[in-house]
Design an enzyme around this catalytic site. Structure first.
Site, short mmCIF file in Angstrom:
data_model
loop_
_atom_site.label_atom_id
_atom_site.label_comp_id
_atom_site.label_asym_id
_atom_site.label_seq_id
_atom_site.Cartn_x
_atom_site.Cartn_y
_atom_site.Cartn_z
N CYS A 92 0.83 -1.22 0.00
CA CYS A 92 0.00 0.00 0.00
C CYS A 92 0.86 1.27 0.00
CB CYS A 92 -0.91 -0.04 1.22
SG CYS A 92 -1.78 1.48 1.58
N CYS A 139 0.15 3.65 2.90
CA CYS A 139 0.67 3.04 4.14
C CYS A 139 2.16 3.34 4.28
CB CYS A 139 0.44 1.54 4.14
SG CYS A 139 -1.30 1.04 4.13
#
Length: 142
Positions: free
Chosen positions: A69, A72
C-alpha cells in the site's frame, strides 16, 4: 502507569513502570533477556494485540497497514514520529492486515492505512487514511 514492553527474544508481554523505563537492567520476566526499552513502533500479530489491548493501562495506537500500500508507506514515518514524541503516553504498534486478516473482520477495517485507538480494553476511535501528527495528538487527548 505501566508501559508494555514486548521481549525481542521470546515475544513475552512485560509491564514496566513508566518511571523505571530510563534505568538500565530491565529484563524479560519469561526468558530473563534484556528488554529493549527504547521508543519504537512494534510489529505484532492479531493474537498478541488482543492480549495487549486487554492488559494495557495506557492508550493503544495501532497502524493497520499492508506492505504493498503506497499511502501506508507514506504514513509509517508519520506514525513513528508521533510514537517517538508520545512514547510515555501510549502504546504504539503496527499490524499487517494481509498477515492478520482477523483485525479487519473484528474492527471493520475497510481501507488502509487505518489508525485504531483503544482505551480501557475497547476500541475508542478508528480513522482511515494518512493522518498527520496534529490529528494523532487530538486522538491521544480524546
Amino acid at each position: 502507569m505501566k508501559k508494555i514492553i514486548l521481549c525481542d527474544s521470546c515475544g513475552a508481554i512485560n509491564r514496566i513502570d513508566n518511571d523505571k523505563l530510563q534505568s538500565s537492567g530491565a529484563v524479560c520476566g519469561k526468558c530473563s533477556k534484556d528488554l529493549n526499552t527504547s521508543a519504537k513502533v512494534t510489529s505484532i500479530s492479531f493474537e498478541k494485540l488482543e492480549k495487549i489491548i486487554k492488559h494495557a493501562q495506557l492508550p493503544v495506537f495501532v497502524d493497520a497497514y499492508a506492505d504493498w500500500c503506497g499511502p501506508c508507506k507514506m504514513y509509517g514515518p508519520i506514525f513513528s514520529e508521533f510514537a517517538q514524541s508520545n512514547w510515555r503516553s501510549g502504546e504504539f504498534y503496527k499490524i499487517d492486515t494481509e498477515k492478520n486478516p482477523m483485525i479487519s473482520v473484528k474492527f471493520g477495517i475497510r481501507g488502509i492505512p487505518t489508525t485504531l485507538l483503544f482505551k480501557n480494553g475497547k476500541l475508542a476511535h478508528s480513522q482511515s487514511g494518512v493522518l498527520q501528527v496534529p490529528h494523532l495528538n487530538q486522538m491521544l487527548s480524546m
